[in-house]
Design an enzyme around this catalytic site. Structure first.
Site, short mmCIF file in Angstrom:
data_model
loop_
_atom_site.label_atom_id
_atom_site.label_comp_id
_atom_site.label_asym_id
_atom_site.label_seq_id
_atom_site.Cartn_x
_atom_site.Cartn_y
_atom_site.Cartn_z
N TRP A 103 -2.19 -13.16 2.03
CA TRP A 103 -2.06 -12.67 0.66
C TRP A 103 -2.36 -13.75 -0.36
CZ3 TRP A 103 -2.72 -7.91 1.17
CH2 TRP A 103 -2.11 -7.19 2.20
N ASP A 172 4.11 -13.92 -6.01
CA ASP A 172 4.00 -12.63 -5.35
C ASP A 172 5.25 -12.49 -4.48
OD1 ASP A 172 3.48 -10.47 -3.68
OD2 ASP A 172 1.51 -11.20 -3.01
N LYS A 196 7.54 -2.54 0.18
CA LYS A 196 8.21 -3.34 1.21
C LYS A 196 9.72 -3.27 1.02
CE LYS A 196 4.01 -4.78 2.26
NZ LYS A 196 3.06 -5.63 1.56
C1 LIG Z 1 1.75 -5.92 1.21
C2 LIG Z 1 1.54 -7.12 0.40
C3 LIG Z 1 0.52 -7.17 -0.58
C4 LIG Z 1 -0.47 -6.05 -0.81
O1 LIG Z 1 0.13 -4.96 -1.38
P1 LIG Z 1 -0.75 -3.68 -1.84
O2 LIG Z 1 0.24 -2.91 -2.66
O3 LIG Z 1 -1.17 -2.99 -0.59
O4 LIG Z 1 -1.91 -4.16 -2.63
C5 LIG Z 1 0.43 -8.32 -1.34
N1 LIG Z 1 1.26 -9.35 -1.18
C6 LIG Z 1 2.24 -9.34 -0.23
C7 LIG Z 1 3.13 -10.53 -0.08
C8 LIG Z 1 2.41 -8.22 0.57
O5 LIG Z 1 3.38 -8.20 1.50
#
Ligand SMILES: *Cc1c(COP(=O)(O)O)cnc(C)c1O
Length: 361
Positions: A103, A172, A196
């Protein structure tokens, strides 16, 4: 309804059963008003109250100080990879990124379209088995921000504490937001896709310091400016109403359980059980992450052979444990144990792991 299985999926992931049950009612007949939640206008007073309450709870539970906006955006967490540099960086300005997994790599790629990106730390040559200590990199003080992924969902590593730097932090937190307390005042932006740790797919929560809203270049398309969404309280266009509602319900659930401090203690207990099972298996199970970098949310491990991994996942599935296959870039297994994942499920998995190891050792 059949008995609920233990869902170890990395995302979309397990949600509190009471939230799902309430949503099932509200989706048909919201607050007994004879209209379904997803049929309400986003500008109706009913939905406005839902969105406001969700924001209030987010602020309260995460301790978001005054001077920050909470936005409900679409386009997934992945759209933040470009929105952040697009809004915060000019071509000749510097931002520092820590490369600790898939990511962060994707975010670095997008950021390079907008500014001068420095990457003083990468664990890529170690297949992302760790995150850095503060003394393993330096942040160029001319940086507009330091970007990092607080929990690396795929590799199962997590910053145990936030980077120590005077540079503004941007993170993030898609896979560990609300799993532990954070000092929001150190951040310019915190963002997370909901799927998540806080709801269904469809909404990305962005917490942004208000002064950053003014930095934008006027050439940025309206929908891609944070300022547009901040000015209209995320109602510039139709927001993802159902997802926002669900996040609000998850916040209620979290608050009733004692908030993020209580959640952190619960999460530690669950993660410790699993890591002990790995460490006490005589080498049968091996953790992917280095010990100091281990994630409380995603526990990644391998077995002695690929065949054993296949049998492990198959037998586990037969016994009601779902989603244990690891991401293709790591292989092996991954148990995602987000906030809503029950302790009982971890205890059952640990028993299964011991029995499986005994049979195959
Ligand atoms: C799942 C995830 C993403 C991507 O998320 P999307 O909503 O599918 O774009 C980005 N960063 C992290 C840390 C993730 O776990």
């Amino acid at each position: 309804m059949p008995k609920r299985i233990y869902n170890f999926s990395a995302g979309p992931a397990v949600l509190p059963e009471q939230v799902l049950r309430q949503a099932a009612i509200d989706i048909v007949n919201f607050q007994n008003k004879g209209i379904g939640l997803v049929e309400l206008s986003h500008r109706s007073k009913e939905f406005m109250a839902v969105a406001e309450e969700c924001e209030t709870l987010i602020r309260e539970l995460l301790g978001v100080p005054a001077g920050y906006k909470v936005l409900f955006l679409q386009g997934g967490a992945s759209s933040q990879f470009f929105m952040i540099p697009m809004n915060l960086l000019k071509k000749n300005q510097i931002a520092t990124y820590l490369n600790t997994g898939t990511w962060s790599k994707k975010a670095i790629k997008e950021a390079k379209l907008f500014g001068q990106i420095e990457v003083p730390y990468s664990s890529e040559d170690l297949n992302f088995t760790r995150v850095p200590r503060d003394d393993e990199y330096t942040v160029n003080p001319a940086s507009e921000y330091l970007y990092f992924v607080s929990n690396n969902t795929i590799f199962g590593t997590q910053f145990q504490k936030m980077p120590a730097t005077d540079v503004m932090l941007v993170s993030d937190m898609s896979s560990d937001i609300f799993s532990r307390p954070v000092d929001v005042s150190r951040f310019g932006i915190i963002y997370a896709g909901a799927q998540k740790n806080m709801g269904p797919a469809g909404v990305t929560v962005v917490i942004i310091r208000e002064d950053l809203l003014e930095r934008v270049d006027e050439t940025i398309p309206t929908m891609l400016k944070y300022k547009t969404h901040a000015k209209d309280d995320s109602m510039f266009n139709t927001p993802p109403c159902f997802a926002i509602y669900c996040v609000g319900q998850v916040m209620h659930w979290l608050k009733a359980l004692g908030g993020v401090e209580a959640m952190e203690a619960r999460n530690r207990k669950k993660a410790n059980l699993l890591y002990e099972a790995i460490d006490n298996s005589g080498g049968f199970y091996r953790g992917h992450a280095e010990k100091e970098s281990r994630s409380c949310m995603n526990v990644t491990f391998t077995l002695p052979t690929k065949d054993l991994e296949t049998s492990f996942v198959r037998e586990a599935t037969e016994q009601g444990f779902d989603g244990l296959k690891g991401h293709r870039s790591v292989g092996g297994c991954r148990a995602s144990i987000y906030n809503a994942f029950p302790l009982e499920g971890v205890e059952r998995l640990v028993d299964f792991m011991a029995a499986f190891a005994k049979k195959h050792q």
